[in-house]
Design a protein around this motif. Structure first.
Motif, short mmCIF file in Angstrom:
data_model
loop_
_atom_site.label_atom_id
_atom_site.label_comp_id
_atom_site.label_asym_id
_atom_site.label_seq_id
_atom_site.Cartn_x
_atom_site.Cartn_y
_atom_site.Cartn_z
N GLY A 78 0.79 -1.23 0.00
CA GLY A 78 0.00 0.00 0.00
C GLY A 78 0.82 1.27 0.00
O GLY A 78 0.29 2.36 0.15
N LEU A 79 2.13 1.14 -0.16
CA LEU A 79 3.02 2.31 -0.17
C LEU A 79 3.84 2.34 -1.45
O LEU A 79 3.99 1.34 -2.15
CB LEU A 79 3.97 2.26 1.04
CG LEU A 79 3.31 2.33 2.42
CD1 LEU A 79 4.35 2.09 3.50
CD2 LEU A 79 2.61 3.65 2.62
N ARG A 80 4.39 3.52 -1.70
CA ARG A 80 5.24 3.73 -2.88
C ARG A 80 6.67 3.96 -2.41
O ARG A 80 6.94 4.88 -1.63
CB ARG A 80 4.70 4.93 -3.65
CG ARG A 80 5.30 5.15 -4.99
CD ARG A 80 4.47 6.25 -5.69
NE ARG A 80 5.09 6.67 -6.90
CZ ARG A 80 4.78 6.20 -8.11
NH1 ARG A 80 3.85 5.29 -8.24
NH2 ARG A 80 5.41 6.65 -9.17
N PHE A 81 7.59 3.12 -2.91
CA PHE A 81 9.00 3.17 -2.54
C PHE A 81 9.81 3.70 -3.72
O PHE A 81 9.72 3.16 -4.83
CB PHE A 81 9.52 1.77 -2.20
CG PHE A 81 8.87 1.14 -1.00
CD1 PHE A 81 9.49 1.18 0.23
CD2 PHE A 81 7.64 0.50 -1.12
CE1 PHE A 81 8.89 0.59 1.33
CE2 PHE A 81 7.03 -0.10 -0.02
CZ PHE A 81 7.66 -0.04 1.20
N ALA A 82 10.60 4.74 -3.51
CA ALA A 82 11.56 5.22 -4.50
C ALA A 82 12.91 4.64 -4.09
O ALA A 82 13.33 4.81 -2.94
CB ALA A 82 11.60 6.74 -4.53
N ASP A 102 6.66 10.92 -5.93
CA ASP A 102 5.45 10.76 -5.12
C ASP A 102 5.55 9.55 -4.19
O ASP A 102 4.61 8.77 -4.04
CB ASP A 102 4.21 10.65 -6.03
CG ASP A 102 2.93 10.91 -5.26
OD1 ASP A 102 2.97 11.65 -4.26
OD2 ASP A 102 1.89 10.36 -5.66
N ALA A 103 6.73 9.38 -3.59
CA ALA A 103 7.01 8.21 -2.75
C ALA A 103 6.65 8.46 -1.28
O ALA A 103 6.67 9.60 -0.81
CB ALA A 103 8.49 7.85 -2.85
N ASP A 104 6.35 7.37 -0.61
CA ASP A 104 6.16 7.39 0.84
C ASP A 104 7.48 7.09 1.54
O ASP A 104 7.72 7.55 2.66
CB ASP A 104 5.14 6.32 1.25
CG ASP A 104 3.80 6.52 0.59
OD1 ASP A 104 3.15 7.54 0.90
OD2 ASP A 104 3.40 5.68 -0.23
N VAL A 105 8.33 6.29 0.87
CA VAL A 105 9.61 5.85 1.44
C VAL A 105 10.69 5.96 0.37
O VAL A 105 10.46 5.58 -0.78
CB VAL A 105 9.53 4.37 1.89
CG1 VAL A 105 10.85 3.91 2.51
CG2 VAL A 105 8.38 4.15 2.85
N THR A 119 11.15 12.61 7.45
CA THR A 119 11.14 14.00 7.01
C THR A 119 9.68 14.43 6.98
O THR A 119 8.80 13.67 7.37
CB THR A 119 11.80 14.17 5.62
OG1 THR A 119 10.97 13.55 4.64
CG2 THR A 119 13.20 13.57 5.59
N GLU A 120 9.41 15.62 6.50
CA GLU A 120 8.03 16.12 6.46
C GLU A 120 7.08 15.19 5.74
O GLU A 120 5.96 15.00 6.16
CB GLU A 120 7.99 17.50 5.79
CG GLU A 120 8.39 18.62 6.68
CD GLU A 120 8.20 19.96 5.99
OE1 GLU A 120 7.22 20.11 5.22
OE2 GLU A 120 9.04 20.84 6.21
N ASP A 121 7.53 14.63 4.62
CA ASP A 121 6.58 13.87 3.80
C ASP A 121 7.10 12.53 3.28
O ASP A 121 6.43 11.86 2.50
CB ASP A 121 6.10 14.72 2.63
CG ASP A 121 7.24 15.36 1.86
OD1 ASP A 121 8.41 15.13 2.22
OD2 ASP A 121 6.96 16.10 0.91
N VAL A 122 8.30 12.12 3.69
CA VAL A 122 8.83 10.85 3.21
C VAL A 122 9.77 10.26 4.28
O VAL A 122 10.44 11.01 5.00
CB VAL A 122 9.56 11.04 1.85
CG1 VAL A 122 10.79 11.89 2.00
CG2 VAL A 122 9.87 9.73 1.18
N LEU A 123 9.78 8.95 4.38
CA LEU A 123 10.71 8.27 5.28
C LEU A 123 11.95 7.92 4.47
O LEU A 123 11.84 7.35 3.38
CB LEU A 123 10.09 6.99 5.85
CG LEU A 123 11.05 6.19 6.75
CD1 LEU A 123 11.09 6.80 8.14
CD2 LEU A 123 10.63 4.73 6.82
N LEU A 124 13.13 8.25 4.98
CA LEU A 124 14.40 7.89 4.35
C LEU A 124 14.91 6.64 5.06
O LEU A 124 15.16 6.67 6.27
CB LEU A 124 15.40 9.03 4.48
CG LEU A 124 14.94 10.40 3.98
CD1 LEU A 124 16.03 11.44 4.21
CD2 LEU A 124 14.53 10.34 2.52
N ALA A 174 -1.83 3.99 2.97
CA ALA A 174 -2.20 4.90 1.91
C ALA A 174 -3.46 5.66 2.31
O ALA A 174 -4.45 5.07 2.73
CB ALA A 174 -2.43 4.14 0.61
N GLY A 175 -3.40 6.97 2.28
CA GLY A 175 -4.54 7.80 2.62
C GLY A 175 -4.70 8.03 4.11
O GLY A 175 -5.54 8.79 4.53
#
Length: 178
Positions: A78-82, A102-105, A119-124, A174-175
């Motif tokens: 359910g997540l998007r990984f870059a 548009d990644a979550d991680v 971070t504000e909008d993505v996990l590294l 997601a969401g």
């Protein structure tokens, strides 16, 4: 389960052992952030796991570079990984890389240092190196569905190859609200 690895640095095999090997074999998806080093290591990794989504790193041979992209996006759990091996600009550069996809991680390697940074909008997420820690703790990461299932999402752990827990983190579904 999603298992995440990086920086194998091997001339002849996957170098997986203990809980790291079990996770690779049992995962629904395996992500690798590069530096297998040799084609033999890449092929040994592929033989141990189901779907493998990998990128090449700076230490990979020409044969590995021909087979793997520099960066990719993986949708799982359910997540998007870059996924990338490294990016210039440190945490800011990695976060920008994730936002642009548009990644979550953002999954990355190179430093051999296992870490999860929100971070504000993505996990590294750097799983570290299970085989060649170079003065850091050896590591790999596992993400599984949250046990309470209240808001969806995943629970993450960075573990030592013997299974010792090094760090935990959570990812909203997601969401879901962060």
């Amino acid at each position: 389960m999603i298992a995440i690895f990086s920086d194998t640095h091997s001339s002849d095999g996957h170098e997986l052992e203990g809980e790291a090997l079990t996770a690779a074999r049992e995962a629904d998806v395996v992500i690798h952030a590069g530096d297998f080093t040799s084609e033999a290591a890449l092929e040994a990794f592929q033989a141990e796991c189901g779907p493998l989504y990998a990128v090449h790193g700076n230490a990979d041979s020409a044969a590995v570079r021909e087979r793997l992209p520099t960066a990719r996006v993986v949708e799982a759990g359910g997540l998007r990984f870059a996924v990338t091996h490294r990016r210039d600009g440190g945490e800011t550069g990695l976060a920008m890389f994730g936002r642009s996809r548009d990644a979550d991680v953002v999954v990355f390697g190179h430093s051999h240092r296992p870490t999860a940074v929100e971070t504000e909008d993505v996990l590294l997420l750097n799983p570290g190196s299970h085989a060649d820690p170079r003065g850091n703790r050896p590591g790999f990461a596992v993400l599984e569905a949250r046990a309470d299932d209240a808001g969806g999402g995943l629970e993450g752990e960075i573990r030592d190859p013997d299974g010792t827990l090094l760090e935990t983190f959570e990812l909203p579904g997601a969401g879901a609200d962060a």
